[in-house]
Write an enzyme that holds these catalytic residues in place. Structure first.
Site, PDB file in Angstrom:
ATOM      1  N   ARG A 192       0.917  -1.247   0.171  1.00  0.00           N
ATOM      2  CA  ARG A 192       0.031  -0.085  -0.012  1.00  0.00           C
ATOM      3  C   ARG A 192       0.731   1.206  -0.066  1.00  0.00           C
ATOM      4  NH1 ARG A 192       0.389   3.792   2.698  1.00  0.00           N
ATOM      5  NH2 ARG A 192      -0.076   2.843   4.486  1.00  0.00           N
ATOM      6  N   GLY A 213      10.368  13.344  -1.819  1.00  0.00           N
ATOM      7  CA  GLY A 213      11.446  13.611  -0.611  1.00  0.00           C
ATOM      8  C   GLY A 213      10.971  15.015  -0.037  1.00  0.00           C
ATOM      9  N   GLU A 244      13.373  15.351   6.389  1.00  0.00           N
ATOM     10  CA  GLU A 244      14.877  15.590   6.425  1.00  0.00           C
ATOM     11  C   GLU A 244      15.140  15.094   7.809  1.00  0.00           C
ATOM     12  OE1 GLU A 244      16.095  19.642   5.545  1.00  0.00           O
ATOM     13  OE2 GLU A 244      15.270  19.465   3.522  1.00  0.00           O
ATOM     14  N   SER A 268       8.093  16.430  11.748  1.00  0.00           N
ATOM     15  CA  SER A 268       6.811  16.813  11.836  1.00  0.00           C
ATOM     16  C   SER A 268       6.924  18.235  11.414  1.00  0.00           C
ATOM     17  CB  SER A 268       6.356  16.748  13.535  1.00  0.00           C
ATOM     18  OG  SER A 268       6.380  15.295  13.630  1.00  0.00           O
ATOM     19  N   ILE A 310      12.873   8.183   2.854  1.00  0.00           N
ATOM     20  CA  ILE A 310      12.257   8.308   1.563  1.00  0.00           C
ATOM     21  C   ILE A 310      11.711   7.029   1.098  1.00  0.00           C
ATOM     22  CG2 ILE A 310      11.936   9.392  -0.545  1.00  0.00           C
ATOM     23  CD1 ILE A 310      12.040  11.291   2.102  1.00  0.00           C
ATOM     24  N   LEU A 350       0.126  15.308   0.791  1.00  0.00           N
ATOM     25  CA  LEU A 350       0.041  14.436   1.962  1.00  0.00           C
ATOM     26  C   LEU A 350      -1.584  14.040   2.278  1.00  0.00           C
ATOM     27  CD1 LEU A 350       2.706  15.998   4.469  1.00  0.00           C
ATOM     28  CD2 LEU A 350       2.919  13.669   2.865  1.00  0.00           C
ATOM     29  N   GLU A 369       3.397  10.604   7.405  1.00  0.00           N
ATOM     30  CA  GLU A 369       2.182  11.110   6.757  1.00  0.00           C
ATOM     31  C   GLU A 369       1.594  11.882   7.907  1.00  0.00           C
ATOM     32  OE1 GLU A 369       0.906  11.159   3.789  1.00  0.00           O
ATOM     33  OE2 GLU A 369       2.396   9.777   2.914  1.00  0.00           O
ATOM     34  N   HIS A 388       0.620  10.449  14.701  1.00  0.00           N
ATOM     35  CA  HIS A 388      -0.960  10.442  15.566  1.00  0.00           C
ATOM     36  C   HIS A 388      -0.802  11.915  16.458  1.00  0.00           C
ATOM     37  CE1 HIS A 388      -4.163   8.477  17.587  1.00  0.00           C
ATOM     38  NE2 HIS A 388      -3.486   8.934  18.813  1.00  0.00           N
ATOM     39  N   ASP A 389       0.142  12.199  16.937  1.00  0.00           N
ATOM     40  CA  ASP A 389       0.131  13.395  17.851  1.00  0.00           C
ATOM     41  C   ASP A 389      -0.089  14.729  16.864  1.00  0.00           C
ATOM     42  OD1 ASP A 389       0.952  11.971  19.936  1.00  0.00           O
ATOM     43  OD2 ASP A 389       2.936  12.310  19.950  1.00  0.00           O
TER      44      ASP A 389
HETATM   45  C1  LIG Z   1       8.990   3.856   6.963  1.00  0.00           C
HETATM   46  C2  LIG Z   1       8.661   5.224   6.675  1.00  0.00           C
HETATM   47  C3  LIG Z   1       8.598   5.525   5.436  1.00  0.00           C
HETATM   48  C4  LIG Z   1       8.518   7.059   5.149  1.00  0.00           C
HETATM   49  N1  LIG Z   1       8.106   7.532   3.965  1.00  0.00           N
HETATM   50  C5  LIG Z   1       8.574   8.961   3.721  1.00  0.00           C
HETATM   51  C6  LIG Z   1       8.523   9.466   2.517  1.00  0.00           C
HETATM   52  O1  LIG Z   1       8.326   8.582   1.479  1.00  0.00           O
HETATM   53  N2  LIG Z   1       8.514  10.812   2.109  1.00  0.00           N
HETATM   54  C7  LIG Z   1       8.744  11.759   3.270  1.00  0.00           C
HETATM   55  O2  LIG Z   1       8.925  12.906   3.018  1.00  0.00           O
HETATM   56  N3  LIG Z   1       8.952  11.161   4.531  1.00  0.00           N
HETATM   57  C8  LIG Z   1       8.703   9.959   4.739  1.00  0.00           C
HETATM   58  N4  LIG Z   1       8.732   9.352   6.254  1.00  0.00           N
HETATM   59  C9  LIG Z   1       8.940  10.264   7.251  1.00  0.00           C
HETATM   60  C10 LIG Z   1       7.787  10.430   8.390  1.00  0.00           C
HETATM   61  O3  LIG Z   1       6.906  11.289   7.287  1.00  0.00           O
HETATM   62  C11 LIG Z   1       8.202  11.133   9.404  1.00  0.00           C
HETATM   63  O4  LIG Z   1       8.993  10.348  10.271  1.00  0.00           O
HETATM   64  C12 LIG Z   1       7.267  12.031  10.176  1.00  0.00           C
HETATM   65  O5  LIG Z   1       6.695  13.080   9.567  1.00  0.00           O
HETATM   66  C13 LIG Z   1       7.643  12.254  11.540  1.00  0.00           C
HETATM   67  O6  LIG Z   1       8.871  12.941  11.686  1.00  0.00           O
HETATM   68  P1  LIG Z   1      10.095  12.404  12.533  1.00  0.00           P
HETATM   69  O7  LIG Z   1      10.318  10.913  12.466  1.00  0.00           O
HETATM   70  O8  LIG Z   1      11.160  13.145  12.327  1.00  0.00           O
HETATM   71  O9  LIG Z   1       9.591  12.618  14.177  1.00  0.00           O
HETATM   72  P2  LIG Z   1       9.509  13.981  14.832  1.00  0.00           P
HETATM   73  O10 LIG Z   1       8.733  15.090  14.212  1.00  0.00           O
HETATM   74  O11 LIG Z   1      10.781  14.304  15.435  1.00  0.00           O
HETATM   75  O12 LIG Z   1       8.695  13.522  16.044  1.00  0.00           O
HETATM   76  C14 LIG Z   1       8.881  12.785  17.317  1.00  0.00           C
HETATM   77  C15 LIG Z   1       7.788  12.705  18.394  1.00  0.00           C
HETATM   78  O13 LIG Z   1       7.591  13.718  18.586  1.00  0.00           O
HETATM   79  C16 LIG Z   1       6.486  14.285  18.540  1.00  0.00           C
HETATM   80  N5  LIG Z   1       6.126  15.826  18.221  1.00  0.00           N
HETATM   81  C17 LIG Z   1       6.752  16.407  17.210  1.00  0.00           C
HETATM   82  N6  LIG Z   1       6.226  17.733  17.246  1.00  0.00           N
HETATM   83  C18 LIG Z   1       5.378  17.730  18.094  1.00  0.00           C
HETATM   84  C19 LIG Z   1       4.667  18.632  18.703  1.00  0.00           C
HETATM   85  N7  LIG Z   1       4.453  19.918  17.980  1.00  0.00           N
HETATM   86  N8  LIG Z   1       3.433  18.734  19.481  1.00  0.00           N
HETATM   87  C20 LIG Z   1       3.430  17.262  20.022  1.00  0.00           C
HETATM   88  N9  LIG Z   1       4.492  16.403  19.887  1.00  0.00           N
HETATM   89  C21 LIG Z   1       5.209  16.438  18.728  1.00  0.00           C
HETATM   90  C22 LIG Z   1       5.811  13.408  17.501  1.00  0.00           C
HETATM   91  O14 LIG Z   1       4.362  13.298  17.380  1.00  0.00           O
HETATM   92  C23 LIG Z   1       6.508  12.259  17.674  1.00  0.00           C
HETATM   93  O15 LIG Z   1       5.815  11.384  18.630  1.00  0.00           O
HETATM   94  C24 LIG Z   1       8.756   7.843   6.437  1.00  0.00           C
HETATM   95  C25 LIG Z   1       8.750   7.360   7.773  1.00  0.00           C
HETATM   96  C26 LIG Z   1       8.788   5.891   8.004  1.00  0.00           C
HETATM   97  C27 LIG Z   1       9.166   5.547   9.197  1.00  0.00           C
END
Ligand SMILES: Cc1cc2nc3c(=O)[nH]c(=O)nc-3n(C[C@H](O)[C@H](O)[C@H](O)COP(=O)(O)OP(=O)(O)OC[C@H]3O[C@@H](n4cnc5c(N)ncnc54)[C@H](O)[C@@H]3O)c2cc1C
Lengths: 250, 389
Positions: B95, B135, B138, B143, B168, B244, B368, B371-372
Site C-alpha cells: 500500500r 522527498g 529531512e 513533523s 524516503i 499528503l 504522513e 498521531h500526535d
Molecule cells: C517507513 C517510513 C517511510 C517514510 N516515507 C517517507 C516518504 O516517502 N517521504 C517523506 O518525506 N517522509 C517519509 N517518512 C517520514 C515521516 O513522514 C516522518 O517520520 C514523520 O513526519 C515524523 O517525523 P520524525 O520521524 O522526524 O519525528 P519527529 O517530528 O521528530 O517526532 C518525534 C515525536 O515527537 C512528536 N512531536 C513532534 N512535534 C510535536 C508537537 N508540536 N507537539 C507534540 N508532539 C510532537 C511526534 O508526534 C513524535 O511522537 C517515512 C517514515 C517512515 C518511518
C-alpha cells in the site's frame, strides 16, 4: 470469430447456504452472488481466441435483474457486449438450456462457451443440452483448445476418468470449460470503466417449461466426529472390518 | 485455504456501486493470489517484491483517479480508497508503494507539473514502467517540514540542489524523485531523475517495520537539474501538504485492511485453538477482544466511507482526513496488538500475518503526520488555539 459465452450468477463459495422457508429453494436473502467460477475459464478462453483471430465476444445470461452484474463483470474482463435474457422463474437445466438455445439459434456463433457446471445446482447439463438443442457438436470438461479458423475446426483436450481425450469438432460448436484451461485475467480498473459503456441488450425469454420439479432440499447431516480405534497395528483388523461392514467402502 | 471474504458487519457493501465492488474484488483477488503467498519471504529478507509493480500498473492501481489520457483508470475516490484497503490487507509496504506512486508522485506532477512533465511521466508511472518517490522529510525536520534545509539555487538556466532527505519510501529504486526544496526561501517541488550527477539515494537498513518496503536517504551535492524540472505550479509548503492529504486519505482506508487481516486471523485462530477443552473463542475475554476489534473496524469503515463520498463531491476537509488517518491507524494498531495476544505464542510467528501488520503499523502511525500531530491539527481546528505554528 463470433464467440459467445453463457455466464451464470451463483452464491459465493464462501456463503453458508440456508434452505428457504418452502423447503425447496435456497434462501437468497443473505447471500452474496458471484460470477460462476467455471465461467471465468470460458470467458478467458473466448478472450484469448478473440486476441488471436479477432472478432467479437458476447456474453449471454438468463435470469433476474441481478444477472446484469455478472455480465458487467465479464465485460470488465474484456469482450464487446452482453445479452440479458430476462426471466424471473427458476426453472431447471432443461428450461434454462431451452431459453439460451432459443436466444442463440440465429446468433451466427462460431463457438458458444460455457463453464463445465454452475456451482450452485451442479447439474453439468446446460452446455451440452444447448448443443443438442441447436444440433451442434460439443466438447465438455475441456482443458485445452486449439482453434483453426481457416479449417473451421477446433481440437480440444478434455478430462476423462484417469486421463485425457483429444477430440476434433467442426465449427460452429459448443465448449464447456474446466479449471486448468487457462488463468482467467482479473478485470482491470480500465476494463471496469470501459465496461460501463459496453451495451447490454435486454430481451425476453422464450417460453420454456421445466421438465423436473424440485420437491425437497435439505442440508447434509452434520459431520460426526471421528472415532479412534487404536494407535498401533492392533487396530487394523477392526478398521478393515468397519470399513467393510459399516462404511461399506471396501 | 479459505479465501478472504471481507469483514462487513453493517452491510456497508450495500452502499457501494457495482463498479466499486468490482474494483474491490479485483484487488482483493490480486492480493490473495499474488501478494499474500510471497510477502512473508520479502518481509523476512527485507526486500520489496518489485515484480508486482508492473502487475499493479496493468490492473490500473497506480494513479487510478487520474485522467484516462495519461493511461489511468479515471476512477472515483471511493474506488481509490477500496484499492488501498485491499492492498494493505496484504501488507502496508505494498500500500505504501501505491500511495507514494499515486498520491505523492503522480498527484503533484498532475497538479503542479507542466504539460510536458505530465505527458512524459504520468503514463510511465501509471503503467509501472517508472517508479517515483517523494522527498520531504529531512534528518532534522520531520513533523515540521517547513524548516527544511534543502536548497535550490538558480544558476545559468539550471537549478542546483544541496541538502539531504531521509526516510524516503522507494528512494533507491525510484526513476524520478519529487523533491521539495527552498528556492529563495519558498518551498518548491523539483523533479530529479535517477542517475543525475550529485544525486545519490542509499537505502536505509535495520528497519523492524515496513521491511518489504524500500526506505532511503536522498543526498544532493551540487546536484544540477535542468530548469524545466521545477514543478511550475508548486508554491510554498501547502503544495507538499496537498499531496499528503491525498496519501493520508488512502492510509485511513489502508489501515482498515490491516485491521481486517488481523481480526480475520484472530477469529479463525480463536475458533480452532482449544484450551481447557473449549475453543478459546468460547472464553469471555477472547470474545471481548474480538467484539472490540469488529466494532472498531466497523466504525473505521463507516468513517472512511463517508470521507470517500465527501471527497467525491469535493467537500472533504483536511481535518476530516486527519481524523480518519488518526483514528483508523490507531485502532488498527490496537487491533493488531490484541490479535497478537489471541494467537498466543503463535502470534509472534511469521506463519500468521499479525505481527507483521503490527510492526508495519508502527511506521504508519508515524508517517504522513504522526498521531500526535493529527491530534493537534484537529485540536487547533475545534478550539481555534493552535499548539504550534
Ligand atoms: C517507513 C517510513 C517511510 C517514510 N516515507 C517517507 C516518504 O516517502 N517521504 C517523506 O518525506 N517522509 C517519509 N517518512 C517520514 C515521516 O513522514 C516522518 O517520520 C514523520 O513526519 C515524523 O517525523 P520524525 O520521524 O522526524 O519525528 P519527529 O517530528 O521528530 O517526532 C518525534 C515525536 O515527537 C512528536 N512531536 C513532534 N512535534 C510535536 C508537537 N508540536 N507537539 C507534540 N508532539 C510532537 C511526534 O508526534 C513524535 O511522537 C517515512 C517514515 C517512515 C518511518
Amino acid at each position: 470469430m463470433k464467440l459467445f459465452v453463457c455466464v451464470n450468477q451463483v452464491p459465493d463459495t464462501e456463503t453458508k447456504v440456508k434452505v428457504g422457508q418452502d423447503g425447496k429453494t435456497i434462501d437468497r436473502s443473505e447471500i452474496n452472488l458471484i460470477l460462476n467460477p467455471y465461467d471465468e475459464f470460458a470467458i478467458e478462453a473466448a478472450l484469448q481466441l478473440k486476441d488471436k483471430f479477432g472478432g467479437e465476444v458476447t456474453y449471454v445470461s438468463a435470469g433476474g435483474d441481478s444477472h446484469k452484474e455478472v455480465i458487467r463483470k465479464s465485460l470488465a474482463m474484456g469482450g464487446d457486449k452482453g445479452i440479458h435474457i430476462k426471466t424471473d422463474s427458476a426453472g431447471d437445466s432443461y428450461s434454462t438450456a431451452a431459453i439460451l438455445a432459443s436466444a442463440l439459434k440465429d446468433s451466427g456463433a462460431d463457438i458458444i462457451f460455457f463453464g463445465k457446471q454452475s456451482i450452485d445446482y451442479d447439474d453439468s447439463a446446460v452446455g451440452t443440452m444447448v448443443a443438442e438443442m441447436l444440433g451442434l457438436p460439443s466438447a465438455s470438461v475441456v482443458v485445452k483448445i486449439d482453434a483453426d479458423e481457416g479449417a473451421k475446426k477446433v481440437i480440444c483436450e478434455r478430462e476423462v476418468e484417469g486421463g485425457k481425450e483429444t477430440v476434433e469438432l467442426s465449427l460452429p460448436c459448443v465448449i464447456t470449460a474446466q479449471k486448468g484451461l487457462n488463468e482467467p485475467r482479473y478485470p482491470s480498473l480500465k476494463g471496469i470503466m470501459a465496461a460501463k459503456s459496453k451495451p447490454i441488450q435486454e430481451i425476453s425469454a422464450a417460453p420454456a417449461e421445466p421438465l423436473t420439479e424440485v420437491i425437497g432440499m435439505r442440508k447434509p447431516a452434520a459431520k460426526q466426529g471421528g472415532r479412534i480405534l487404536g494407535t498401533d497395528k492392533s487396530a487394523v483388523p477392526e478398521l478393515v472390518r468397519l470399513l467393510h461392514e459399516e462404511a461399506k467402502v471396501i | 485455504m479459505v479465501q478472504f471474504g471481507g469483514v462487513d458487519y453493517f452491510n456497508i457493501e450495500s452502499l457501494l456501486s457495482a463498479e466499486e465492488k468490482l474494483v474491490r474484488d479485483t484487488v482483493r483477488d490480486f492480493v490473495s493470489n499474488e501478494v499474500i503467498p510471497i510477502i512473508e519471504k520479502h518481509y523476512r529478507e527485507g526486500t520489496f517484491p518489485s515484480h508486482l509493480i508492473r502487475k499493479m500498473g496493468e490492473l490500473g492501481l497506480l494513479g487510478p483517479t487520474l485522467p484516462a489520457k495519461y493511461g489511468c483508470a479515471e476512477m472515483n475516490n471511493m474506488s481509490y480508497g477500496l484499492i488501498m484497503q485491499e492492498l494493505e490487507r496484504g501488507d502496508s509496504s505494498i500500500r505504501s508503494f501505491a500511495s507514494v506512486q499515486s498520491g505523492l508522485v503522480m498527484y503533484p506532477i498532475f497538479t503542479f507539473g507542466s504539460e510536458a512533465q505530465k505527458d512524459h511521466w504520468l503514463p510511465k508511472l501509471a503503467s509501472g514502467e517508472a517508479v517515483g518517490c517523494f522527498g520531504l522529510t529531512e534528518p532534522d525536520f520531520g513533523s515540521n517540514p517547513g524548516g527544511m534545509k534543502t536548497r535550490a539555487e538558480k544558476k545559468e538556466g539550471r537549478y542546483v540542489l544541496n541538502g539531504a532527505k531521509m526516510w524516503i519510501t522507494n528512494g533507491t529504486v525510484a526513476d524520478v524523485a519529487v523533491v521539495w526544496a527552498k528556492l529563495d526561501g519558498k518551498v518548491r517541488g523539483f523533479l530529479v531523475e535517477k542517475g543525475t550527477k550529485g544525486f545519490t539515494a542509499p537505502e536505509m537498513k535495520g528497519k523492524h517495520s515496513l521491511r518489504a518496503s524500500v526506505t532511503s536517504e536522498l543526498v544532493f551535492q551540487d546536484c544540477e537539474i535542468p530548469e524545466e524540472n521545477i514543478l511550475p505550479g508548486s508554491s510554498g509548503l501547502k503544495s507538499p501538504l496537498m499531496c499528503l492529504d491525498q496519501a493520508r486519505y488512502g492510509i485511513a482506508w489502508g489501515a482498515m485492511g490491516s485491521a481486517m487481516a488481523c481480526y480475520d486471523a484472530a477469529l479463525n485462530y480463536a475458533k480452532s485453538r482449544v484450551q481447557f477443552d473449549k475453543p478459546i473463542a468460547a472464553f469471555q475475554i477472547t470474545q471481548e477482544k474480538l467484539v472490540y476489534m469488529l466494532t472498531e473496524i466497523t466504525k473505521g469503515q463507516l468513517l472512511v466511507h463517508q470521507l470517500g463520498r465527501l471527497k467525491d463531491q469535493g467537500k472533504q476537509k483536511a481535518v476530516q482526513i486527519s481524523m480518519a488517518k488518526r483514528n483508523n491507524v490507531h485502532v488498527a494498531l490496537e487491533i493488531a496488538r490484541l490479535a497478537r495476544t489471541v494467537l498466543g505464542a503463535n502470534g509472534i510467528l511469521d506463519e500468521y500475518p499479525v505481527m507483521r501488520h503490527m510492526a508495519n503499523l508502527e511506521s504508519v502511525y508515524t508517517y504522513e503526520g504522526t498521531h500526535d500531530i493529527h491530534t493537534l491539527i484537529i485540536g487547533a481546528d475545534i478550539t481555534g488555539l493552535p499548539a504550534f505554528n
